[in-house]
Design a protein around this motif. Sequence first.
Motif, mmCIF file in Angstrom:
data_model
loop_
_atom_site.group_PDB
_atom_site.id
_atom_site.type_symbol
_atom_site.label_atom_id
_atom_site.label_comp_id
_atom_site.label_asym_id
_atom_site.label_seq_id
_atom_site.Cartn_x
_atom_site.Cartn_y
_atom_site.Cartn_z
ATOM 1 N N THR A 84 40.638 45.443 37.744
ATOM 2 C CA THR A 84 40.998 43.986 38.329
ATOM 3 C C THR A 84 40.084 42.879 37.303
ATOM 4 O O THR A 84 38.925 43.008 37.104
ATOM 5 N N TRP A 85 40.740 42.150 36.626
ATOM 6 C CA TRP A 85 40.091 41.118 35.744
ATOM 7 C C TRP A 85 39.947 39.835 36.285
ATOM 8 O O TRP A 85 40.983 39.042 37.226
ATOM 9 N N TRP A 86 38.821 39.248 36.393
ATOM 10 C CA TRP A 86 38.397 37.901 36.868
ATOM 11 C C TRP A 86 37.106 37.647 36.539
ATOM 12 O O TRP A 86 36.500 38.313 35.713
ATOM 13 N N GLN A 87 36.633 36.440 36.982
ATOM 14 C CA GLN A 87 35.143 35.955 36.521
ATOM 15 C C GLN A 87 34.601 35.103 37.692
ATOM 16 O O GLN A 87 35.351 34.676 38.523
ATOM 17 N N THR A 88 33.184 34.730 37.373
ATOM 18 C CA THR A 88 32.815 34.226 38.325
ATOM 19 C C THR A 88 33.376 32.717 38.395
ATOM 20 O O THR A 88 33.672 32.192 39.639
ATOM 21 N N GLU A 89 33.910 32.185 37.335
ATOM 22 C CA GLU A 89 34.808 30.869 37.315
ATOM 23 C C GLU A 89 36.137 30.931 38.033
ATOM 24 O O GLU A 89 36.371 29.974 38.631
ATOM 25 N N SER A 146 45.839 42.090 37.573
ATOM 26 C CA SER A 146 45.245 43.333 38.186
ATOM 27 C C SER A 146 46.658 44.084 38.734
ATOM 28 O O SER A 146 47.544 43.651 38.891
ATOM 29 N N PRO A 147 46.657 45.521 38.504
ATOM 30 C CA PRO A 147 47.693 46.403 39.252
ATOM 31 C C PRO A 147 47.956 45.771 40.689
ATOM 32 O O PRO A 147 46.792 45.432 41.257
#
Length: 650
Positions: A412-417, A424-425
């Motif tokens: 899963t790709w994401w950030q605080t922002e 994500s799959p």
Amino acid sequence: MSQETLSNLLHETRRFAPPPELAASANVTAEAYEEAAADRLGFWAKQADRLTWAKRWDTVLDWTNPPFAKWFVGGELNVAYNCVDRHVEAGRGGKVAFHWEGEPGDSRTITYADLQREVNKASNALLELGVVKGDRVAIYLPMIPEAVVSMLACARIGATHSVVFGGFSSEALKTRIQDADAKLVITSDGGYRRGKPSALKPIVDEAVAETTSVEHVLVVRRTGEEVATTGKDVWWHDIVDRQSDQHEAQPHDSEHPLYILYTSGTTGRPKGILHTTGGYLTQVAYTHHAVFDLKPETDVFWCTADIGWVTGHSYIVYGPLANGATSVLYEGTPDTPDRGRWWDIIQKYKVTIFYTAPTAIRTVMKWGDDIPAGYDLSSLRILGSVGEPINPEAYVWYREHIGGNRCPVVDTWWQTETGAIMISPLPGVTSGKPGAAMRPLPGIAADVIDDQQQPVPNGGGGFLVLNEPWPSMLRTIWGDDKRFLETYWSRFDGLYFAGDGAKKDEDGDLWLLGRVDDVMLISGHNISTTEVESALVSHPKVAEAAVTGATDPITGQAIVAFVIARAAAEGTEGADFVKELRDHVSKVLGPIAKPRQIMIVAELPKTRSGKIMRRLLKDVAENRSIGDVTTLADSTVMDLISAKLPSATD
Ligand code: WT7
């Protein structure tokens, strides 16, 4: 990066289709992509209906003043009501919200009804301490239930919380208290770490002494160790326990500030990332439902992140509770009392969904396969990864040794922002590729572009951008709109630039390649550190690797690698091993990516959230004195690495 886009060197052919039973009963199917593509705002409006609104919104998105978004405009809701009360009202008060496990082995079972009483009491205590809607509250606690209760109590009364990770120094705490003008600090005497009580209160005292905004310090007793008290201190058990367990939640505006969370970044003053109410809760609830295929009746969810990071906010507290999930909350480290502790917890609570970070996966991989093999992990059905690119080999190890080759892995790709998962799959839909985050979720628009802002073709690499606003996006940097614009919205016209490099493979699926600041320029080619690290980790004797570019008279920059061997591997010292690894990288990625130099080390420098600090390795590689180490989790690591110099070169 220069004119050229990022090289695409790593070619991965393994594919893992979703298990048929999972696909057949998945919460989200492939149609969601089409539905969202046809009507993105309609799609998010439908997801907002997962929540209970006191007043329905008039407009889904107001984007008339970009990049300052407003979601579900005119709507009103209470986050704590959505996370707690509505489940109790629906007759699920007896359902377990948290299986809490203390590091020493003590435990507490907290039902939704328990949580409701505790949150109400804490809300009443905050009000008694003079905290009102709009005030900021700093929370500096270990992973104990009171951390969750404190966050929810703030949300309930409309105070904006700022959770500061319990591993941060008093200086870091002080700057965060000052930046947010916090009126109250919630802390504890300490918590347990590696088998010992570890004090927090003295750190708070030092920080608070140098601030002017703090009126009270609310102190939870956890370890029972003696603590010095100041005139501002109030014990949690003295004030919270005697409160009424009734509190009527008031609705707050959809754009009311829910929390500030500071990201340190690599340079400068920490940025207070601001998240608000309706859009944030909508996206964390939806993504937790979709990406983890959560079945609230039967699943036991465990996210190992600390509550001090955004992962803890979104996937320990707000997402799972909005969905009425049962979760595990664990106080301590994975190796206390021994290296089987995590697997013991999975076995004990029959965890079905497990969400952790690549750095942790590589660490347990280094400890050896035999440790997880000693536990019954058959309850697991889905595995997740977040925080860094997951190297294909670590992914495959995780799938096999933790997931028994039956569980899909969601990277899963994401950030605080971004506040919530973006790329994500979907476990019931996607045929996963080891190391790829695959596709933007339904309702999310992302792309990989070159420096002329043109989308790169399949097979190309470049800058990862987000093309459209999303419900859980940061609204600004606390108190600094200008910095918000400059940091995220100025590099490309009208696009959010996340700072990450990525590639689109032949099928158009996305692979994250690390921060663009880390990209190396070798003989005119932009090579990502991630690809070289993954090639090293694909060697059977390697557990972890970190790569950096060092100035080189011939090639401009040259690749220098730092490698940790697997515990059980033999022949992992000396020039022969180094040669074996250099040849291996050359074979996997091509001669252009062959490291000039490889050092075999025992540890790598990491931030407190587990990210490798390549900047410091660059100092070593270029024979400079080591730069600022204050954000290192363990500041002695760099001494060990520097002591290893010089090492094999040829
Ligand atoms: C940065 C954000 C998101 C919660 C934890 C970290 C990196 C995060 C992945 C992934 C490759 C990833 C990026 C991103 N990152 N997830 N699945 N694959 N890289 O939050 O501390 O704000 O860090 O972590 O570089 O920009 P954060």
